[in-house]
Design an enzyme around this catalytic site. Structure first.
Site, PDB file in Angstrom:
ATOM      1  N   ASN A 426     -39.929  47.652 -14.613  1.00 15.09           N
ATOM      2  CA  ASN A 426     -40.124  47.998 -16.021  1.00 15.09           C
ATOM      3  C   ASN A 426     -39.770  46.821 -16.915  1.00 15.09           C
ATOM      4  OD1 ASN A 426     -37.330  48.156 -15.437  1.00 15.09           O
ATOM      5  ND2 ASN A 426     -37.020  49.334 -17.301  1.00 15.09           N
ATOM      6  N   CYS A 428     -37.005  46.000 -18.276  1.00  9.98           N
ATOM      7  CA  CYS A 428     -35.688  45.401 -18.052  1.00  9.98           C
ATOM      8  C   CYS A 428     -35.357  45.202 -16.580  1.00  9.98           C
ATOM      9  CB  CYS A 428     -34.602  46.241 -18.722  1.00  9.98           C
ATOM     10  SG  CYS A 428     -34.880  46.502 -20.479  1.00  9.98           S
ATOM     11  N   GLU A 430     -34.886  47.088 -14.015  1.00 11.06           N
ATOM     12  CA  GLU A 430     -33.984  47.947 -13.244  1.00 11.06           C
ATOM     13  C   GLU A 430     -34.682  49.188 -12.698  1.00 11.06           C
ATOM     14  OE1 GLU A 430     -33.581  50.155 -17.169  1.00 11.06           O
ATOM     15  OE2 GLU A 430     -34.152  48.188 -16.439  1.00 11.06           O
TER      16      GLU A 430
END
Length: 888
Positions: A426, A428, A430
């Site tokens: 995604n 970020c 994670e």
């Protein structure tokens, strides 16, 4: 001089009255350092004729915020003044506030524009006495000034531009938005959130209880197909998601490269970059929820794509503007084969997906077989692998991107591997979930506030960490996130379909660094490393146990059968490791195989930039970046000092203006102070003073309990190709899924500090510290086991030592990051018999004139020592001081 009261009355400004109001808010603060009279004097100097009492309170709060560098209690006082001011301007009763928000009429259109959903409004009206009496408004005063200002700026709902909610109203709205008519569960959530045990993510705080409650943070979108229709359908989907505060990860491996044939028009393709710029403009135009946050897209591409060189440079500051897209975030979805080729100084072939189909649809041995077959068939253009690697490092040094996520590790160690090949993470890095043209992966986030579980003995001499309480709270958070899936508004049908079928959630953390500092554990100590392991084992066990209990009640998620969990395989099994053993995994494993789990994934420690500001902790699992930094709010810029360090320096008797100026000159570091005890220097190391090998080791330790991934930033004060290569290869060989989110660096040169008096700053080193005043509780490590009596902890016992920070398994030294055998966490470096000759990486050849994208010119000596040196990559040498990683 006159002041106007809230009711319009006019009266003289009275020094004593202001002092009395401030004194009333000083309860529980340190009387030795908090001076209400001094605050009043500063306020009076800024008062003007005709000031209102609201403006006077704002001035008082800002004055105290500026005095935070005198003592951290001033930050508490600033918050109390600001919150007291808000309480005077807002309605107290929760039910009345909800009614006002529900009956809101837009002033410009004259039409009803309710900010509360019909469902939540009806629930509140039916239970208003119970809900009104449950709210504890004094808990508002527990927020820091900057935490409150963050809430005020972006989170509290407004009527005609004026804040209408109090923080406690927001929390109750969120609790009811999640749980609906389950009032007991809503009150449990309200109490735990208001006591700061955990918080939901920003979209949940923004939108819970509103007419369109889009509470999910992360969306993983698949490019529908390589056509005008497919590209623009995907663009529309991204716009609709971004409109409702969702961050986006989009994989574009299947888009043909520059110069590829287009059958429909008998022309050739312009490649990725023009398309990427269209997405860039959409991200700029469609912000997240009306200017609350800008739109944010990360684009994922595998390094075999023929447009890879242009892609990794899209955020660079120089170059042609038409090939830049600086509002997007490039991310690499890297197969193991590429890392092996770089390590071997081998060749690498670039393809267009039209001439080499299927490469993004497989991983591991299947990918390697298909890739090498296409190479032999001459379908692509071959370059030196290290040439591309060099360009990646150059872009990372300049822009902090592209992000690095390892395709094979993500697929090999996922509980969703039965669904198909995972093709991206995604925004970020994670969230690791399966996405497809007809399924947009979704994830709902929440973070546990780790310092909330520290307990100090009655005599104040010892402190412990309450893992049992952490386990209980993590189970509550799991149930909440599972409930969000059902109560959520989905901006596109593809997202609803995916989330209802697979039901992934993401628990994260914040304040790990605060926890270590409060327990007096240096971030790079063995005790901190053990606590890191214990915390994440506890949260993972709790989330899986709660999910299994939900499955017993509501049934497992739709695609559970065939997943690793259905076969009793948990995340640490996929790492070929045994758990630390605090919890009863054998019983849980049997229960999961019998009843299933309600959620396909449960763990993904995320960045907590905004919510950690609200709660007043350091971000996620990261060390502190500085012990002194600036915090901007609408009224100005404030200097903030690490409150734990500030209290210690005050107690030592060495905190003064000189020390403050010294910290500014040293960018928040205390390592050069001769009058500070070594234990404090160790405790308050910034991330720039901690070996990145320690950061990666701790990431690998916790990854065993993280079934998605986590947003791992890497920090280098002065990045070089050797250091970067060393870090990337070390993380890859440790088996990390996310190799790097951002690369954080420091400026090559510092700005001239005109406001600093160097003579005053130098005096900070001459003050004599009184160590006798520094009395803090000592940490007592937990020896408790919450496992069943017949469960024998694998790997280590409660009193066992954990590996030294230089230790690693023999498997992590091999070229492939896949573990080759089960090993105990107690295995140390002394037990390993690692031969330096195992990995040999030739030096990078000098770029030739006819190479398409020549590498920047670097000094020959630096190239020989610094880039792709076998010692740097292998990190397995007899003399650690000669290694970039071992020497920190």
């Amino acid at each position: 001089m006159y002041v106007y009261k809230r009711d319009g009355r006019k009266e003289p400004v009275q020094f004593d009255k202001i002092t009395a109001r401030i004194s009333r808010l000083c309860y529980g603060l340190d009387p030795k350092h908090i001076d209400a009279v001094k605050v009043t004097q500063r306020i009076i100097s800024g008062v003007y004729e005709g000031v209102t009492t609201i403006e006077l309170d704002n001035l008082a709060a800002e004055t105290c915020a500026y005095m935070t560098t005198v003592h951290p209690d001033y930050a508490t006082l600033a918050a109390r003044i600001a919150i007291s001011n808000l309480h005077k301007q807002t309605t107290k009763q929760f039910s009345k506030v909800v009614e006002d928000l529900y009956r809101y009429v837009n002033a410009a259109t004259g039409k009803p524009a309710p900010m509360i959903s019909d469902d939540v409004y009806n629930i509140v009206m039916e239970n208003k006495d119970k809900l009104n009496s449950a709210i504890v408004y004094d808990r508002d005063f527990q927020y820091s000034y900057f935490g409150f200002k963050t809430l005020e700026r972006s989170y509290l709902l407004r009527i005609n531009g004026q804040v209408a909610e109090r923080p406690q109203h927001l929390i109750m709205r969120v609790a009811l938005g999640i749980h609906g008519r389950d009032i007991e569960a809503a009150l449990e959530t309200y109490n735990l959130m208001s006591l700061k045990y955990f918080t939901h993510a920003s979209p949940t705080l923004f939108n819970a209880g509103t007419p369109k409650p889009q509470m999910s943070s992360c969306f993983l979108v698949a490019m529908k197909e390589d056509s005008i229709e497919g590209i623009y359908d995907t663009l529309k989907e991204c716009a609709l998601i971004s409109k409702t505060a969702g961050g986006i990860g989009l994989h574009i491996h299947n888009i043909r490269s520059t110069g590829s044939y287009i059958a429909g028009t008998n022309g050739t393709s312009n490649g990725l970059i023009p398309m990427i710029r269209v997405f860039n403009n959409t991200a700029r135009y469609v912000d997240q929820g009306g200017n609350k946050r800008p739109g944010a897209f990360a684009l994922y591409l595998e390094p075999w794509h023929a447009d890879i060189f242009d892609f990794i440079d899209i955020r660079k500051n120089h170059g042609k503007e038409e090939i830049r897209a600086r509002d997007l975030f490039p991310a690499l979805w890297i197969p193991d084969l590429f890392m092996k080729r770089v390590e071997e100084n081998g060749t690498w072939t670039l393809f267009s997906p039209t001439s080499a189909p299927g490469l993004s649809d497989c991983y591991g041995d299947e990918f390697e077989a298909l890739y090498t077959r296409y190479e032999k068939e001459g379908r692509g253009k071959t370059i030196k692998a290290q040439k591309l690697w060099y360009s990646i490092l150059e872009a990372q040094t300049e822009t902090g991107t592209p992000f690095v996520v390892y395709k094979d590790a993500c697929n090999r160690k996922s509980n969703q591997k039965n669904l198909g090949v995972i093709k991206s993470s995604n925004l970020c890095c994670e969230i690791v979930e399966y996405s497809a043209p007809d399924e947009t992966a979704v994830c709902n986030l929440a973070s546990v506030a780790l310092p909330a579980f520290i307990e100090t003995s009655e005599d104040g001499k010892t402190s412990t960490y309450n893992f049992k309480k952490l386990h209980e709270i993590a189970k509550v958070v799991t149930r909440n996130l599972n409930r969000v899936i059902d109560r959520n508004y989905y901006p596109v049908e593809e997202a609803r379909k995916s989330n209802m079928r697979h039901r992934p959630i993401a628990l994260g953390v914040q304040g790990l660094a605060d926890t270590f500092m409060l327990l007096r554990l240096p971030f790079d100590s063995e005790e901190a490393r053990l606590l890191n392991i214990q915390i994440f084992e506890t949260i993972y066990h709790a989330s899986m146990e709660a999910s299994c209990e939900l499955a017993q009640k509501d049934g497992p998620y739709e695609t559970f059968q065939g997943s690793p969990a259905s076969q009793g395989i948990l995340q640490f099994d996929m790492w070929d490791q045994k758990p630390y053993g605090m919890w009863d995994w054998d019983t849980l494993r049997k229960d999961i195989m019998k009843h299933g789990v309600r959620n396909s994934l449960t763990m993904a420690p995320m960045p907590t930039a905004s919510t950690s500001q609200i709660l007043g902790y350091n971000e996620c699992f990261e060390p502190v970046t500085s012990n002194m930094y600036s915090r901007r709010v609408l009224s100005g810029e404030f200097q903030v000092v690490n409150p734990y360090l500030l209290r210690d320096l005050v107690d030592l008797g060495i905190w003064d203006e000189g020390m403050k100026q010294y910290l500014i000159t040293q960018n928040g570091s205390i390592q050069g102070l001769p009058n500070v005890p070594q234990e404090l220097k160790d405790l308050y190391k910034t991330v720039w003073e901690i070996s990145q090998k320690t950061i990666i080791n701790m990431a690998a330790d916790r990854s065993v309990y993280i079934d998605q991934s986590h947003s791992l930033n890497l920090f280098l004060r002065a990045p070089t190709m050797g250091k970067l290569t060393s870090m990337h290869f070390y993380g890859w060989k440790k088996g990390l899924k996310t190799g790097m989110y951002y690369l954080r660096t420091q400026a090559a040169s510092a700005a001239i500090q005109f406001t600093i008096d160097q003579k005053i700053a130098d005096q900070a080193t001459e003050n004599v510290a009184d160590i006798s005043n520094l009395k803090r509780p000592s940490y007592m490590p937990s020896s408790a086991s919450y496992a069943a009596s017949d469960f024998v902890p694998a790997a280590v016992t409660a009193n066992a030592t954990i590996p030294s920070l230089d230790s690693s398994s023999e498997a992590s030294r091999e070229a492939s990051p896949a573990p080759t055998g089960s090993h105990s966490l107690t295995k140390g470096m002394a037990e390993l018999n690692v031969q330096e000759s195992k990995v040999e990486v030739p030096e990078v050849p000098a770029p030739t004139k006819n190479e398409e994208k020549a590498a920047p010119i670097v000094d020959d000596e630096e190239t020989e020592f610094d880039i792709y040196n076998s010692k740097v990559i292998a990190c397995a040498i007899d003399n650690p001081e000669a290694c970039e990683m071992c020497s920190g």
